[in-house]
Design an enzyme around this catalytic site. Structure first.
Site, PDB file in Angstrom:
ATOM      1  N   GLY A  10       1.968 -72.465  55.192  1.00 31.14           N
ATOM      2  CA  GLY A  10       2.592 -72.250  54.115  1.00 31.14           C
ATOM      3  C   GLY A  10       1.999 -72.974  52.721  1.00 31.14           C
ATOM      4  N   SER A  20       3.024 -76.953  46.938  1.00 34.58           N
ATOM      5  CA  SER A  20       3.158 -75.827  47.596  1.00 34.58           C
ATOM      6  C   SER A  20       4.681 -76.793  48.384  1.00 34.58           C
ATOM      7  CB  SER A  20       2.220 -75.684  49.211  1.00 34.58           C
ATOM      8  OG  SER A  20       1.342 -74.783  48.874  1.00 34.58           O
ATOM      9  N   ASN A  65      -2.829 -66.301  59.576  1.00 32.86           N
ATOM     10  CA  ASN A  65      -2.741 -65.137  58.831  1.00 32.86           C
ATOM     11  C   ASN A  65      -2.116 -64.416  59.077  1.00 32.86           C
ATOM     12  OD1 ASN A  65      -2.590 -62.791  56.905  1.00 32.86           O
ATOM     13  ND2 ASN A  65      -4.952 -62.843  57.246  1.00 32.86           N
ATOM     14  N   ALA A  78       2.859 -60.808  47.103  1.00 36.21           N
ATOM     15  CA  ALA A  78       3.374 -59.694  46.375  1.00 36.21           C
ATOM     16  C   ALA A  78       2.207 -60.022  45.347  1.00 36.21           C
ATOM     17  CB  ALA A  78       4.532 -59.093  46.279  1.00 36.21           C
ATOM     18  N   TYR A  93      10.973 -60.618  39.242  1.00 35.71           N
ATOM     19  CA  TYR A  93      11.274 -60.577  40.845  1.00 35.71           C
ATOM     20  C   TYR A  93      11.040 -59.791  41.546  1.00 35.71           C
ATOM     21  CZ  TYR A  93      11.251 -64.189  44.254  1.00 35.71           C
ATOM     22  OH  TYR A  93      11.245 -64.979  45.652  1.00 35.71           O
ATOM     23  N   LYS A 105      13.104 -61.076  49.595  1.00 36.53           N
ATOM     24  CA  LYS A 105      13.735 -62.211  50.255  1.00 36.53           C
ATOM     25  C   LYS A 105      15.528 -61.495  50.379  1.00 36.53           C
ATOM     26  CE  LYS A 105      11.207 -65.914  48.739  1.00 36.53           C
ATOM     27  NZ  LYS A 105      10.375 -65.554  50.011  1.00 36.53           N
ATOM     28  N   ILE A 157       9.914 -72.967  40.981  1.00 37.17           N
ATOM     29  CA  ILE A 157       9.588 -74.766  40.850  1.00 37.17           C
ATOM     30  C   ILE A 157       7.633 -73.825  40.896  1.00 37.17           C
ATOM     31  CG2 ILE A 157       7.728 -76.170  42.479  1.00 37.17           C
ATOM     32  CD1 ILE A 157      10.400 -76.270  44.176  1.00 37.17           C
ATOM     33  N   ARG A 158       6.757 -74.332  40.172  1.00 37.58           N
ATOM     34  CA  ARG A 158       6.030 -74.262  39.513  1.00 37.58           C
ATOM     35  C   ARG A 158       4.972 -74.526  40.972  1.00 37.58           C
ATOM     36  NH1 ARG A 158       2.355 -75.621  34.659  1.00 37.58           N
ATOM     37  NH2 ARG A 158       1.587 -73.839  34.596  1.00 37.58           N
ATOM     38  N   ALA A 188       2.451 -69.439  44.166  1.00 34.58           N
ATOM     39  CA  ALA A 188       2.594 -67.719  44.801  1.00 34.58           C
ATOM     40  C   ALA A 188       4.086 -68.108  42.858  1.00 34.58           C
ATOM     41  CB  ALA A 188       3.461 -68.147  45.760  1.00 34.58           C
TER      42      ALA A 188
HETATM   43  P1  NAD Z   1       2.624 -71.724  47.744  1.00 37.14           P
HETATM   44  O1  NAD Z   1       1.792 -70.068  47.054  1.00 37.14           O
HETATM   45  O2  NAD Z   1       2.170 -72.887  47.499  1.00 37.14           O
HETATM   46  O3  NAD Z   1       2.816 -70.648  48.802  1.00 37.14           O
HETATM   47  C1  NAD Z   1       2.716 -69.861  49.134  1.00 37.14           C
HETATM   48  C2  NAD Z   1       1.904 -70.148  50.982  1.00 37.14           C
HETATM   49  O4  NAD Z   1       1.623 -68.880  51.355  1.00 37.14           O
HETATM   50  C3  NAD Z   1       0.181 -70.096  50.349  1.00 37.14           C
HETATM   51  O5  NAD Z   1       0.507 -70.962  51.445  1.00 37.14           O
HETATM   52  C4  NAD Z   1      -0.937 -68.525  50.558  1.00 37.14           C
HETATM   53  O6  NAD Z   1      -1.940 -69.531  51.574  1.00 37.14           O
HETATM   54  C5  NAD Z   1       0.707 -68.475  52.404  1.00 37.14           C
HETATM   55  N1  NAD Z   1       0.637 -66.756  52.367  1.00 37.14           N
HETATM   56  C6  NAD Z   1       0.268 -66.126  51.612  1.00 37.14           C
HETATM   57  N2  NAD Z   1       0.270 -64.606  52.204  1.00 37.14           N
HETATM   58  C7  NAD Z   1      -0.473 -65.374  53.706  1.00 37.14           C
HETATM   59  C8  NAD Z   1      -0.730 -64.227  54.606  1.00 37.14           C
HETATM   60  N3  NAD Z   1      -0.741 -63.261  54.893  1.00 37.14           N
HETATM   61  N4  NAD Z   1      -0.295 -65.159  55.930  1.00 37.14           N
HETATM   62  C9  NAD Z   1      -0.183 -66.163  55.979  1.00 37.14           C
HETATM   63  N5  NAD Z   1       0.198 -67.488  54.851  1.00 37.14           N
HETATM   64  C10 NAD Z   1      -0.200 -66.671  53.534  1.00 37.14           C
HETATM   65  O7  NAD Z   1       3.653 -71.180  46.758  1.00 37.14           O
HETATM   66  P2  NAD Z   1       5.410 -71.285  47.329  1.00 37.14           P
HETATM   67  O8  NAD Z   1       6.189 -72.057  46.280  1.00 37.14           O
HETATM   68  O9  NAD Z   1       5.392 -73.359  47.375  1.00 37.14           O
HETATM   69  O10 NAD Z   1       5.272 -70.344  47.610  1.00 37.14           O
HETATM   70  C11 NAD Z   1       6.389 -70.643  50.038  1.00 37.14           C
HETATM   71  C12 NAD Z   1       7.157 -70.669  49.842  1.00 37.14           C
HETATM   72  O11 NAD Z   1       8.730 -70.280  48.451  1.00 37.14           O
HETATM   73  C13 NAD Z   1       7.564 -68.731  49.743  1.00 37.14           C
HETATM   74  O12 NAD Z   1       8.515 -67.887  50.129  1.00 37.14           O
HETATM   75  C14 NAD Z   1       8.462 -68.644  48.153  1.00 37.14           C
HETATM   76  O13 NAD Z   1       8.805 -67.536  47.822  1.00 37.14           O
HETATM   77  C15 NAD Z   1       9.071 -69.251  48.301  1.00 37.14           C
HETATM   78  N6  NAD Z   1       9.817 -69.973  46.532  1.00 37.14           N
HETATM   79  C16 NAD Z   1       9.481 -70.332  46.179  1.00 37.14           C
HETATM   80  C17 NAD Z   1       9.520 -70.551  45.245  1.00 37.14           C
HETATM   81  C18 NAD Z   1       9.178 -71.095  44.044  1.00 37.14           C
HETATM   82  O14 NAD Z   1       9.909 -70.923  42.414  1.00 37.14           O
HETATM   83  N7  NAD Z   1       7.507 -71.451  44.021  1.00 37.14           N
HETATM   84  C19 NAD Z   1      11.378 -70.420  44.519  1.00 37.14           C
HETATM   85  C20 NAD Z   1      11.829 -70.635  45.557  1.00 37.14           C
HETATM   86  C21 NAD Z   1      10.998 -70.191  47.269  1.00 37.14           C
END
Ligand code: NAD
Length: 258
Positions: free
Chosen positions: A13, A19, A67, A98, A158, A165, A194-195, A198
């Site tokens: 991820g 990230s 992937n 999504a 959301y 989730k 967090i910005r 995703a």
């Molecule tokens: P991010 O965009 O940095 O990370 C999302 C990752 O998912 C990316 O690295 C992307 O390449 C990967 N991804 C998407 N489709 C994929 C696939 N088919 N195969 C493999 N990898 C795939 O964003 P983030 O916010 O760091 O998200 C990481 C996790 O944290 C997610 O589960 C997100 O829902 C969760 N989360 C984020 C927040 C927030 O506010 N940013 C809050 C709570 C939870």
């Protein structure tokens, strides 16, 4: 003491330096873990190059495309882990997806294909990766995923990701029940907004962040490194008695009623 020396950790991820997985990878590295990193490959190899440059200072031992929509890529990732490491101790599931059009407006308008894809990538992938990691966690292990309050409460925009989730948090409990006898712990961190790449797809994310800054007990949002610290704790022996849990790392926002 928090020490992950000798532990092999696979981190999924990481897309860029915002990230959450990047925050986690840095803190696991600091605690002494040996890292394997997977990235989502694209046709032009841009993601591979970008992530490779970013993670280079952490000296990852393995760097692989994965992937989670493709069984053969998951399979080959874990074959490499088996051949090169022989065992896996920590699995960080930190990915979600999504369609942008399903992350604003009316939830009832979510398309069938958008719903299925969001749940396949964001929820089923934890089940799949855990099942394939299980036989490699020969000394026990720790699996960690990332969730959000929108899986428990209705948060504007959301939408389908909230359903994903909710399924993810339930999967954590079923996986924890199955894997516990193998001394494999499964937990989730529910991070505050967090910005990131995703989160930028979620309609009104900046308003959500500002709201948290005003209302959360700590009057701020959290950082990727704070999530990384909690993740490192949950993956360490200090958390040896904790499994099946959702730990809120959200500056306390979840406890507030208004
Ligand atoms: P991010 O965009 O940095 O990370 C999302 C990752 O998912 C990316 O690295 C992307 O390449 C990967 N991804 C998407 N489709 C994929 C696939 N088919 N195969 C493999 N990898 C795939 O964003 P983030 O916010 O760091 O998200 C990481 C996790 O944290 C997610 O589960 C997100 O829902 C969760 N989360 C984020 C927040 C927030 O506010 N940013 C809050 C709570 C939870």
């Amino acid at each position: 003491m928090l020490d992950l020396t000798g532990k092999n950790a696979l981190v999924t991820g990481i897309a860029n330096n915002r990230s959450i997985a990047w925050g986690i990878a840095q803190q696991l590295h600091k605690a002494g873990a040996n890292l394997g990193i997977t990235y989502l490959p694209d046709e032009r190899g841009k993601m591979e190059k970008k992530v490779a440059e970013l993670v280079e200072p952490l000296n990852p031992n393995l760097f692989l495309p994965c992937n989670v929509e493709l069984d053969e890529q998951i399979q080959s990732t874990f074959e490499v882990i088996r051949d090169k490491w022989g065992k896996l101790d920590i699995l960080i599931h930190c990915l979600a997806f999504a369609n942008k059009e399903d992350l604003s407006g009316d939830f009832s308008q979510t398309s069938r294909s958008g719903f299925n894809q969001a749940l396949e990538i964001s929820t089923y992938s934890l089940v799949k990766l855990s099942g394939i990691a299980k036989p490699l966690m020969i000394e026990g292990g720790s699996i960690l995923t990332l969730t959000y309050l929108g899986g428990v409460r209705a948060i504007p925009n959301y939408n389908v990701m909230g359903v994903a989730k909710a399924g993810l948090e339930t999967s954590v409990r079923y996986l924890a029940a199955e894997l516990g006898p193998h001394n494999i712990r499964v937990n989730a961190i529910s991070a505050g907004p967090i910005r990131t790449l995703a989160s930028s797809a979620v309609g009104g994310i900046l308003d959500m962040i500002h709201h948290v800054e005003q209302v959360a007990p700590l009057r701020r949002t959290v950082t990727q490194l704070e999530v990384g610290n909690a993740a490192t704790f949950l993956c360490s022996d200090l958390a040896s008695g904790i499994t099946g849990q959702v730990l809120y790392v959200d500056a306390g926002y979840e406890i507030m009623g208004m």
